[in-house]
Design an enzyme around this catalytic site. Sequence first.
Site, PDB file in Angstrom:
ATOM      1  N   GLU A 279       0.835  -1.208   0.000  1.00  0.00           N
ATOM      2  CA  GLU A 279       0.000   0.000   0.000  1.00  0.00           C
ATOM      3  C   GLU A 279       0.869   1.256   0.000  1.00  0.00           C
ATOM      4  O   GLU A 279       0.565   2.233  -0.679  1.00  0.00           O
ATOM      5  CB  GLU A 279      -0.950   0.006   1.203  1.00  0.00           C
ATOM      6  CG  GLU A 279      -2.016  -1.071   1.152  1.00  0.00           C
ATOM      7  CD  GLU A 279      -2.747  -1.145  -0.177  1.00  0.00           C
ATOM      8  OE1 GLU A 279      -3.157  -0.090  -0.704  1.00  0.00           O
ATOM      9  OE2 GLU A 279      -2.901  -2.259  -0.704  1.00  0.00           O
ATOM     10  N   TRP A 310     -19.777  12.068 -20.187  1.00  0.00           N
ATOM     11  CA  TRP A 310     -20.219  12.348 -18.809  1.00  0.00           C
ATOM     12  C   TRP A 310     -21.480  13.191 -18.857  1.00  0.00           C
ATOM     13  O   TRP A 310     -21.678  13.973 -19.778  1.00  0.00           O
ATOM     14  CB  TRP A 310     -19.138  13.115 -18.033  1.00  0.00           C
ATOM     15  CG  TRP A 310     -17.800  12.432 -17.973  1.00  0.00           C
ATOM     16  CD1 TRP A 310     -16.656  12.834 -18.598  1.00  0.00           C
ATOM     17  CD2 TRP A 310     -17.467  11.240 -17.248  1.00  0.00           C
ATOM     18  NE1 TRP A 310     -15.627  11.968 -18.304  1.00  0.00           N
ATOM     19  CE2 TRP A 310     -16.093  10.976 -17.484  1.00  0.00           C
ATOM     20  CE3 TRP A 310     -18.175  10.362 -16.426  1.00  0.00           C
ATOM     21  CZ2 TRP A 310     -15.424   9.893 -16.932  1.00  0.00           C
ATOM     22  CZ3 TRP A 310     -17.517   9.277 -15.877  1.00  0.00           C
ATOM     23  CH2 TRP A 310     -16.162   9.056 -16.132  1.00  0.00           C
ATOM     24  N   TRP A 363     -15.231  12.210 -13.222  1.00  0.00           N
ATOM     25  CA  TRP A 363     -14.390  11.886 -12.065  1.00  0.00           C
ATOM     26  C   TRP A 363     -13.789  13.138 -11.452  1.00  0.00           C
ATOM     27  O   TRP A 363     -13.536  13.192 -10.246  1.00  0.00           O
ATOM     28  CB  TRP A 363     -13.308  10.858 -12.421  1.00  0.00           C
ATOM     29  CG  TRP A 363     -12.375  11.243 -13.524  1.00  0.00           C
ATOM     30  CD1 TRP A 363     -12.505  10.942 -14.847  1.00  0.00           C
ATOM     31  CD2 TRP A 363     -11.148  12.001 -13.423  1.00  0.00           C
ATOM     32  NE1 TRP A 363     -11.461  11.471 -15.567  1.00  0.00           N
ATOM     33  CE2 TRP A 363     -10.609  12.114 -14.721  1.00  0.00           C
ATOM     34  CE3 TRP A 363     -10.466  12.599 -12.364  1.00  0.00           C
ATOM     35  CZ2 TRP A 363      -9.423  12.801 -14.993  1.00  0.00           C
ATOM     36  CZ3 TRP A 363      -9.281  13.285 -12.630  1.00  0.00           C
ATOM     37  CH2 TRP A 363      -8.772  13.376 -13.930  1.00  0.00           C
TER      38      TRP A 363
HETATM   39  P1  FAD Z   1      -3.594   2.017   5.100  1.00  0.00           P
HETATM   40  O1  FAD Z   1      -4.446   0.935   4.557  1.00  0.00           O
HETATM   41  O2  FAD Z   1      -3.134   1.875   6.492  1.00  0.00           O
HETATM   42  O3  FAD Z   1      -2.343   2.161   4.106  1.00  0.00           O
HETATM   43  C1  FAD Z   1      -1.119   2.744   4.531  1.00  0.00           C
HETATM   44  C2  FAD Z   1      -0.755   3.905   3.637  1.00  0.00           C
HETATM   45  O4  FAD Z   1      -0.579   3.454   2.297  1.00  0.00           O
HETATM   46  C3  FAD Z   1      -1.817   4.982   3.548  1.00  0.00           C
HETATM   47  O5  FAD Z   1      -1.748   5.865   4.644  1.00  0.00           O
HETATM   48  C4  FAD Z   1      -1.480   5.643   2.228  1.00  0.00           C
HETATM   49  O6  FAD Z   1      -0.429   6.549   2.352  1.00  0.00           O
HETATM   50  C5  FAD Z   1      -1.020   4.458   1.388  1.00  0.00           C
HETATM   51  N1  FAD Z   1      -2.127   3.944   0.575  1.00  0.00           N
HETATM   52  C6  FAD Z   1      -3.018   2.983   0.911  1.00  0.00           C
HETATM   53  N2  FAD Z   1      -3.869   2.745  -0.125  1.00  0.00           N
HETATM   54  C7  FAD Z   1      -3.496   3.590  -1.116  1.00  0.00           C
HETATM   55  C8  FAD Z   1      -3.979   3.828  -2.430  1.00  0.00           C
HETATM   56  N3  FAD Z   1      -5.004   3.150  -2.952  1.00  0.00           N
HETATM   57  N4  FAD Z   1      -3.368   4.780  -3.168  1.00  0.00           N
HETATM   58  C9  FAD Z   1      -2.329   5.498  -2.685  1.00  0.00           C
HETATM   59  N5  FAD Z   1      -1.833   5.299  -1.444  1.00  0.00           N
HETATM   60  C10 FAD Z   1      -2.405   4.359  -0.676  1.00  0.00           C
HETATM   61  N6  FAD Z   1      -5.026   8.608  -0.242  1.00  0.00           N
HETATM   62  C11 FAD Z   1      -4.456   9.754   0.174  1.00  0.00           C
HETATM   63  O7  FAD Z   1      -3.502   9.709   0.973  1.00  0.00           O
HETATM   64  N7  FAD Z   1      -4.904  10.976  -0.259  1.00  0.00           N
HETATM   65  C12 FAD Z   1      -5.947  11.094  -1.131  1.00  0.00           C
HETATM   66  O8  FAD Z   1      -6.301  12.226  -1.517  1.00  0.00           O
HETATM   67  C13 FAD Z   1      -6.588   9.889  -1.569  1.00  0.00           C
HETATM   68  N8  FAD Z   1      -7.659   9.954  -2.400  1.00  0.00           N
HETATM   69  C14 FAD Z   1      -8.262   8.774  -2.806  1.00  0.00           C
HETATM   70  C15 FAD Z   1      -9.344   8.838  -3.683  1.00  0.00           C
HETATM   71  C16 FAD Z   1      -9.993   7.669  -4.100  1.00  0.00           C
HETATM   72  C17 FAD Z   1     -11.153   7.741  -5.065  1.00  0.00           C
HETATM   73  C18 FAD Z   1      -9.536   6.420  -3.608  1.00  0.00           C
HETATM   74  C19 FAD Z   1     -10.217   5.144  -4.044  1.00  0.00           C
HETATM   75  C20 FAD Z   1      -8.446   6.348  -2.757  1.00  0.00           C
HETATM   76  C21 FAD Z   1      -7.790   7.512  -2.354  1.00  0.00           C
HETATM   77  N9  FAD Z   1      -6.675   7.465  -1.489  1.00  0.00           N
HETATM   78  C22 FAD Z   1      -6.082   8.640  -1.089  1.00  0.00           C
HETATM   79  C23 FAD Z   1      -6.033   6.183  -1.144  1.00  0.00           C
HETATM   80  C24 FAD Z   1      -6.518   5.498   0.133  1.00  0.00           C
HETATM   81  O9  FAD Z   1      -7.912   5.447   0.186  1.00  0.00           O
HETATM   82  C25 FAD Z   1      -5.993   6.138   1.410  1.00  0.00           C
HETATM   83  O10 FAD Z   1      -4.601   6.357   1.305  1.00  0.00           O
HETATM   84  C26 FAD Z   1      -6.257   5.239   2.618  1.00  0.00           C
HETATM   85  O11 FAD Z   1      -7.630   5.004   2.751  1.00  0.00           O
HETATM   86  C27 FAD Z   1      -5.717   5.890   3.868  1.00  0.00           C
HETATM   87  O12 FAD Z   1      -6.066   5.140   4.991  1.00  0.00           O
HETATM   88  P2  FAD Z   1      -4.950   4.456   5.875  1.00  0.00           P
HETATM   89  O13 FAD Z   1      -3.885   5.439   6.178  1.00  0.00           O
HETATM   90  O14 FAD Z   1      -5.645   3.807   7.016  1.00  0.00           O
HETATM   91  O15 FAD Z   1      -4.379   3.398   4.861  1.00  0.00           O
END
Ligand code: FAD
Length: 479
Positions: A279, A310, A363
């Site tokens: 992640e 769209w 989007w």
């Molecule tokens: P954990 O599951 O604990 O993951 C650890 C770290 O990994 C996160 O803190 C993050 O830095 C990174 N990570 C995890 N999943 C993703 C992913 N799919 N893409 C990129 N990095 C990821 N994340 C953001 O930080 N900022 C945003 O603006 C953002 N916008 C999003 C928009 C959409 C439509 C979607 C589907 C996802 C988006 N994400 C974004 C990715 C993701 O949802 C979040 O990073 C995550 O939910 C953060 O929760 P966590 O820290 O508990 O993640």
Amino acid sequence: MTVRPILVWFRRDLRLADHAALAAAVATAAPVLAVFVLDDTAAGRWRMGGAARWWLHHSLRAHGEAISAVGGRFVLRRGHSADELARLAQETGASAVYCSRGYEPWASVLEREVRERLGADGVEVKRFAGALLHDPDGLVTKAGTPFRMFTPFWRSFAGGVTVARPIAAPRKIVSPQRVPESEDLASWALLPTAPDWAGGLRDAWTAGETAAHARLASFVEERLSAYGRMRDRPDREGTSRLSPHLAFGEISPRQCWWAAKDAAGRASEGDGIETFLKELAWREFSAHLLHHAPDLPDAPFRAEFASFPWREDGVLLRAWQRGTTGYPIVDAGMRELWATGFMHNRVRMIVASFLTKHLLQPWRTGEAWFWDTLVDADLASNAANWQWVAGSGADAAPYFRIFNPIRQGETFDPEGAYVRRWVPELARLPSGAIHAPWEAPADTLAQAGVEIGRTYPGPIVDHGAARKIALGAFATLRG
Ligand code: FAD
């Protein structure tokens, strides 16, 4: 002879540990002054949104306290970055400005401008890496091109790409004798007042480097091992919630990476550690994509999506934003976002799919709403993920894979606890009815006090019909 000070220009890197620019400045033995400039013009339309500004306020306060605790001073200024830094350099007689390199397209432009502007006054500007695991220009395919697919990108980490160990925080910062005046953080009005919508954010979060490390430590101790199994469950606390801390650089990705790696060997349920590292690599992949495709937030990565039909519809968009679509898992997610500035990743995917496929809204409208409401708003991750869900991104989910919001709710929130928390008007429905309340028998609804169309909306679109229309719209791209 007095040694001229060095300014350390902080932006989205509000930490003391694993901060190469700060460490290098302190190592010169020159006095060091920490500065932050609130620049609302440099980012253009990607100026920080409302929820992020709330976070910034608290993060700056915490950072100022941490700097004071080791003897340093933190000066806040508002205005154009190059002007303010030039002014601060003049006021302090600084010989250099050190900063972490930013990877947003506007950040690179700004850094160049600052270098030219200060260079003209004889002030050196030095940039250091720190926001990412690896330099994007140094991590490319065998053919020398940027990665467009995540799997080979990830394989390069497994197959030899090294992530440097984090560096320690300075124990002491020696301040210059003359410290220029700082603006008062409160006067920047980063916190909402009329109305104060931040109550839920206050309850959910503590900003700052100390809080970030406490969160990382408790995650590694309590949840990392089961992360692979629990990360898709919005009804459980299965993920790290480190994203806003990472977005403001209160903690570095290298610190998260090594904390997880160093936990290997302790009891682990299968692939928890590897899944977490992956992640972090998705975050990295998004940043590298943006670095190589600077218009990622504004234009479809796959050019054929430029002609996607769209339908811009303010009523549909507002129902989605307010969490009144009649699909409980979607509404729960949108209300969680509004209340806390955060939404679980699985639910982000569900609501993004719903907006772009069931409602056929561009989007970019969802991306803009997330930008304003997320405390972890990050230009690269937000754009890359919206495009991934919409089907227009690099390595995107195929457009024809349309999430069924009812099945998604049943699978990932099987007892309906997440929906009950965020859509309290459905709280008394039994689990079997909670993800499609309009299909529940009349007596079940009556017993739960639910009246579809009055206490909770009916579905804004029919899933089957919307799916067909979306597939038809997609077919026009190939036709
Ligand atoms: P954990 O599951 O604990 O993951 C650890 C770290 O990994 C996160 O803190 C993050 O830095 C990174 N990570 C995890 N999943 C993703 C992913 N799919 N893409 C990129 N990095 C990821 N994340 C953001 O930080 N900022 C945003 O603006 C953002 N916008 C999003 C928009 C959409 C439509 C979607 C589907 C996802 C988006 N994400 C974004 C990715 C993701 O949802 C979040 O990073 C995550 O939910 C953060 O929760 P966590 O820290 O508990 O993640």
